[in-house]
Write a protein that holds these residues in place. Structure first.
Motif, mmCIF file in Angstrom:
data_model
loop_
_atom_site.group_PDB
_atom_site.id
_atom_site.type_symbol
_atom_site.label_atom_id
_atom_site.label_comp_id
_atom_site.label_asym_id
_atom_site.label_seq_id
_atom_site.Cartn_x
_atom_site.Cartn_y
_atom_site.Cartn_z
ATOM 1 N N THR A 149 21.308 14.522 -43.552
ATOM 2 C CA THR A 149 20.047 15.587 -43.575
ATOM 3 C C THR A 149 19.483 15.546 -42.346
ATOM 4 N N GLN A 150 19.408 16.449 -41.780
ATOM 5 C CA GLN A 150 19.088 16.861 -40.499
ATOM 6 C C GLN A 150 17.708 17.708 -40.776
ATOM 7 N N PHE A 151 16.793 16.950 -40.078
ATOM 8 C CA PHE A 151 15.240 17.152 -40.482
ATOM 9 C C PHE A 151 14.490 17.466 -39.345
ATOM 10 N N ASP A 152 13.933 18.768 -38.908
ATOM 11 C CA ASP A 152 12.936 19.240 -37.934
ATOM 12 C C ASP A 152 11.791 19.983 -38.270
ATOM 13 N N GLU A 153 11.043 20.477 -37.226
ATOM 14 C CA GLU A 153 9.632 21.126 -37.750
ATOM 15 C C GLU A 153 9.809 22.601 -37.142
ATOM 16 N N ALA A 154 9.130 23.479 -37.945
ATOM 17 C CA ALA A 154 9.101 25.201 -37.279
ATOM 18 C C ALA A 154 7.818 25.430 -37.149
ATOM 19 N N ASP A 155 6.953 25.606 -35.935
ATOM 20 C CA ASP A 155 5.707 25.624 -35.626
ATOM 21 C C ASP A 155 5.385 26.730 -36.148
ATOM 22 N N ILE A 156 4.229 26.818 -37.145
ATOM 23 C CA ILE A 156 4.734 28.217 -38.139
ATOM 24 C C ILE A 156 2.704 28.534 -37.738
ATOM 25 N N THR A 157 2.355 28.286 -37.245
ATOM 26 C CA THR A 157 0.252 28.628 -36.899
ATOM 27 C C THR A 157 0.705 30.365 -37.281
ATOM 28 N N ASP A 158 1.527 30.504 -36.549
ATOM 29 C CA ASP A 158 1.199 31.981 -35.985
ATOM 30 C C ASP A 158 1.881 32.880 -37.255
ATOM 31 N N LEU A 159 3.477 32.147 -37.889
ATOM 32 C CA LEU A 159 3.513 33.080 -39.622
ATOM 33 C C LEU A 159 2.429 32.373 -40.517
ATOM 34 N N GLU A 160 1.206 32.103 -40.410
ATOM 35 C CA GLU A 160 0.489 31.792 -41.492
ATOM 36 C C GLU A 160 -0.607 32.390 -41.222
ATOM 37 N N ALA A 161 -0.983 32.942 -39.675
ATOM 38 C CA ALA A 161 -1.898 34.125 -39.068
ATOM 39 C C ALA A 161 -1.442 35.197 -39.595
ATOM 40 N N PHE A 162 -0.067 34.955 -39.298
ATOM 41 C CA PHE A 162 -0.141 37.066 -40.022
ATOM 42 C C PHE A 162 0.225 37.263 -41.258
ATOM 43 N N ARG A 163 0.502 36.100 -41.982
ATOM 44 C CA ARG A 163 0.729 35.801 -43.968
ATOM 45 C C ARG A 163 -0.394 35.900 -43.796
ATOM 46 N N LYS A 164 -1.824 35.467 -43.542
ATOM 47 C CA LYS A 164 -2.975 35.557 -43.890
ATOM 48 C C LYS A 164 -3.401 37.259 -43.795
ATOM 49 N N SER A 165 -3.100 37.273 -42.968
ATOM 50 C CA SER A 165 -3.443 38.817 -42.439
ATOM 51 C C SER A 165 -2.982 39.819 -43.889
ATOM 52 N N MET A 166 -2.088 39.725 -43.669
ATOM 53 C CA MET A 166 -1.086 40.533 -45.035
ATOM 54 C C MET A 166 -0.870 40.239 -46.089
ATOM 55 N N LYS A 167 -1.831 39.190 -46.655
ATOM 56 C CA LYS A 167 -2.271 37.998 -48.155
ATOM 57 C C LYS A 167 -2.935 39.764 -48.811
ATOM 58 N N ALA A 168 -3.588 40.388 -48.662
ATOM 59 C CA ALA A 168 -4.043 41.643 -49.170
ATOM 60 C C ALA A 168 -3.473 42.361 -50.046
ATOM 61 N N GLU A 169 -3.035 42.844 -48.242
ATOM 62 C CA GLU A 169 -2.056 44.313 -48.935
ATOM 63 C C GLU A 169 -1.149 43.269 -49.602
ATOM 64 N N ALA A 170 -0.666 42.846 -49.056
ATOM 65 C CA ALA A 170 0.274 42.031 -50.210
ATOM 66 C C ALA A 170 0.161 42.729 -51.590
ATOM 67 N N GLU A 171 -1.136 41.495 -52.205
ATOM 68 C CA GLU A 171 -1.307 41.681 -53.089
ATOM 69 C C GLU A 171 -1.727 43.145 -54.183
ATOM 70 N N ALA A 172 -1.912 44.404 -53.174
ATOM 71 C CA ALA A 172 -2.495 45.421 -53.920
ATOM 72 C C ALA A 172 -0.854 45.783 -53.409
#
Ligand code: CAO
Length: 674
Positions: free
Chosen positions: A473-496
């Motif tokens: 098993t190989q461990f790593d981390e991803a910085d998803i700060t920006d992805l989260e910001a984007f995801r949240k910004s798109m959430k309503a649109e996606a829900e639509a």
């Protein structure tokens, strides 16, 4: 119809042998050759068959009794029995009867005992105890000393135990008396004639006893299966001067058994064989034994093959002997086979007796572990392919019974049918011992519930993969700060559009992208173990936790779908999984799996590869962490990545590259457009 007493037949000279099983009861109607009792000593075990059919009037023995040749076993109302068959209780009639029951092969065991034991006399005298004929073996190790100086010993009590690479045997005391000295210790090696110690025994004629007698007694004690030293010497002389001679080898006294199958032929024509080398192995439901060569020489003819059946006196083959030396027990079977009740001289009788080593060969542990079991049990075990050493004995003195062999096989079959897949993989050279069964109720209240089908299937798949796939098993981390910001910004649109935009569709998209970049993760190992199957499609499975167990629906062509499509499809498939609506084909064809525990918690885990895929990505809960940006610690949302892979197909450096790429694209999703 009259009844008669059935007696213990010739049991190879053994005396006071324990009855370990009585297989008939009063009123039973038995056929000739039906087993009446099973005897087992520390030297041998045998079933005693009925010499004729009839109705059992009375059983005269019980389990645990000890018997010798000629002892009563049962009273039988013989089939068609008449005056002639009737047993009279006088000795002569007994002898006749026994002659009827068995071809007379040997004298009563009493005759085999040293002459001086039979005689009674006043006073005491001290005699040396020597190693008897041990089948020609020399320098045999003493593995156990069963007596100590000062012990009162009965004749036939074991003194020492010898073990060679061919057999193990107890050396019994030739006398009753007191052991006054012991000349050997454990670990010593001995040969025929070596002094074991000395015993004080009841004298026969006091001190007047002639030396010569003593000497001849000693020699008969020390070498019960030999003709005596002087004869041997003579034969030796003859051998030295004689021409090569072709000698017949015949099946020796095998305790009256007939048509016994040969289960192994240990020699081939042309072989140079030593005296006492095993030639063939016989096994019936009543006895099993190796038949040793009575001669040293070249095997010039072999008249039998595996599967043949033989009886006493049958020809095994011919040996070309260098010289005319008389073997220790050669040709005795032919003489012995003659159905006559006549008494034989002590030396002839000794010849007829299989050598101690031959007797022991029948009972020597095959796997180096002493197993006590009767011949019928041994045969059953062989037929079923059971290693007796692995069977838990339940009989007295740790004796393996037929029931134990059956229980062993049953348990093995149950284990196999309970988890056929596990069994198949577990036995793939792994030889993994089962986890022992525990009665948990002894620790507190418990309730047993059968596992559901899905749980069992999941268990089978996980076990199979765990055992077959060398995981890393190989461990790593991803910085998803920006992805989260984007995801949240798109959430309503996606829900639509009817989609729930969680991190999961981003992960699917990122993995599909990485699989295209690193196609070595989009492979399966061919069952031949030598071929890799490269997949041109990218179907990604998503592990879904359901009340019934884990399911892995597959998103097809994930690399060609938009985030919204992936979000919709993953929710739809997860719902289907949770409501048991997934079709079989919706769970097939995956190239790679994502197992997300991010909504639950945890910092890392080691998922099991969903074989025949070669990698799986585990996701743990993203957490805000202080990350050094070169000048400051800045708060960043970091998502743990745990990539387990099949190290047969994927190398570690590629795994690190794969997670590094995932980390990059999850940190900046625009990279996926490049
Ligand atoms: N870090 C932080 N939060 C996360 C996250 C992560 N890695 N992953 C999901 N979340 C959040 C989501 O954003 C969502 O929050 P919001 O509603 O605020 O957006 C919340 O957790 C719940 O998400 P979810 O569970 O509804 O949806 P999902 O897409 O993350 O997961 C599914 C879907 C089917 C993967 C999940 O329900 C599931 O069954 N997971 C268990 C899989 C499993 O058992 N794996 C073990 C297999 S054995 O190796």
């Amino acid at each position: 119809m009259s009844s008669e007493i059935i007696k213990v037949p010739d049991i190879g000279g053994s005396t006071d042998v324990e009855i370990i099983e009585v297989t008939v009861s009063e009123g039973d109607v038995i056929a000739p050759e039906d087993t009446m009792i099973t005897l087992e000593s520390d030297k041998a075990s045998m079933d005693v068959p009925a010499p004729k059919g009839g109705k059992v009037v009375k059983v005269l023995v019980k389990e645990g009794d000890t018997v010798s040749e000629g002892d009563d076993i049962l009273e039988l109302e013989a089939e068609g029995g008449g005056e002639d068959d009737a047993e009279k209780d006088d000795g002569a009639a007994d002898d006749e009867k026994e002659a009827d029951q068995q071809p007379a092969k040997q004298q009563k065991s009493d005759d085999a005992k040293p002459a001086k034991e039979k005689a009674s006399g006043g006073g005491k005298r001290t005699v040396e105890i020597k190693v008897p004929d041990i089948g020609g073996s020399t320098d045999v190790e003493i593995i156990e000393i069963a007596v100590a100086e000062g012990d009162e010993i009965d004749a036939e009590d074991a003194l020492i135990t010898l073990e060679s690479d061919k057999a193990s045997m107890d050396v019994p005391s030739p006398h009753s008396g007191k052991l006054v000295s012991l000349a050997v210790k454990e670990g010593d090696t001995v040969s025929e004639g070596d002094v074991i110690g000395s015993m004080e025994i009841a004298g026969e004629g006091g001190e007047d006893e002639p030396e010569g007698d003593e000497a001849s007694d000693e020699s008969s004690d020390a070498a019960p299966a030999d003709d005596g030293d002087s004869d041997s010497d003579k034969e030796g002389d003859e051998a030295a001067s004689g021409e090569p001679e072709r000698k017949e080898i015949r099946v020796p006294d095998i305790g009256g058994s007939e048509n016994v199958p040969i289960i192994e032929v240990a020699v081939a024509e042309g072989d140079e064989i030593d005296e006492e080398d095993a030639l063939i192995t016989l096994e019936s439901d009543k006895a099993s034994m190796d038949v040793p060569s009575p001669f040293k020489g070249k095997l010039v003819g072999l008249s039998v093959k595996e599967g043949d059946t033989v009886s006493e006196g049958d020809l095994i083959g011919y040996v070309e002997v260098a010289g005319a030396a008389k073997p220790k027990n050669a040709e005795a079977p032919k003489r012995e086979a003659a159905p006559s009740g006549e008494k034989k001289s002590a030396d002839k009788q000794a010849e007829a007796k299989p050598s101690p080593e031959a007797q022991m060969a029948a009972h020597k542990p095959r796997e180096g572990k002493l197993v006590h079991a009767g011949p019928a049990v041994r045969m059953l075990a062989r037929e079923l392919g059971v290693d007796l050493a692995q069977v838990k004995p339940s009989g007295p003195k740790d004796r393996v019974l037929k029931e134990d062999v059956h229980a062993f096989v049953k348990q093995a079959m149950q284990q196999r049918s309970a988890a056929p897949e596990q069994a198949a993989t577990a036995t793939g050279g792994a030889g993994i011992p089962p986890i022992p069964a525990v009665d948990f109720s002894q620790f507190g209240e418990v309730e047993e519930q059968p596992m559901g089908r899905l749980l069992k299937m999941g268990a089978t798949n996980l076990h199979r993969s765990w055992l077959n796939v060398p995981h890393v098993t190989q461990f790593d981390e991803a910085d998803i700060t920006d992805l989260e910001a984007f995801r949240k910004s798109m959430k309503a649109e996606a829900e639509a559009e009817g989609a729930k935009l969680t991190p999961l569709p981003f992960l699917v998209k990122a993995c599909a992208f990485a699989l295209r970049k690193f196609p070595q993760f989009n492979v399966s190992l061919h069952p031949d173990g030598e071929t890799l199957v490269w997949k041109k499609y990218v179907h990604i499975g998503v592990a879904v936790d359901t009340p019934n167990g884990l399911m892995v629906p597959v998103i097809r062509d994930a690399d060609k779908k938009s985030l919204i499509e992936l979000a919709k499809e993953s929710v739809e498939l997860a719902k289907k999984a949770q409501t048991k609506k997934l079709k079989r084909e919706e769970m097939q064809g995956g190239c790679f799996t994502i197992s997300s525990l991010g909504s639950i918690g945890g910092t890392a885990f080691t998922p099991i590869v969903n074989a025949p895929e070669v990698a799986i990505l585990g996701i743990s809960k993203a957490q805000m962490k202080p990350v050094w940006d070169g000048s400051d610690f800045v708060p960043r949302l970091m998502m743990p990545l745990c990539l387990s892979y099949d190290h047969r197909a994927v190398n570690g450096a590629d795994a690190a590259r794969f997670t590094a790429l995932l980390s990059q694209v999850l940190s900046d999703v625009r990279r996926m457009l490049m």
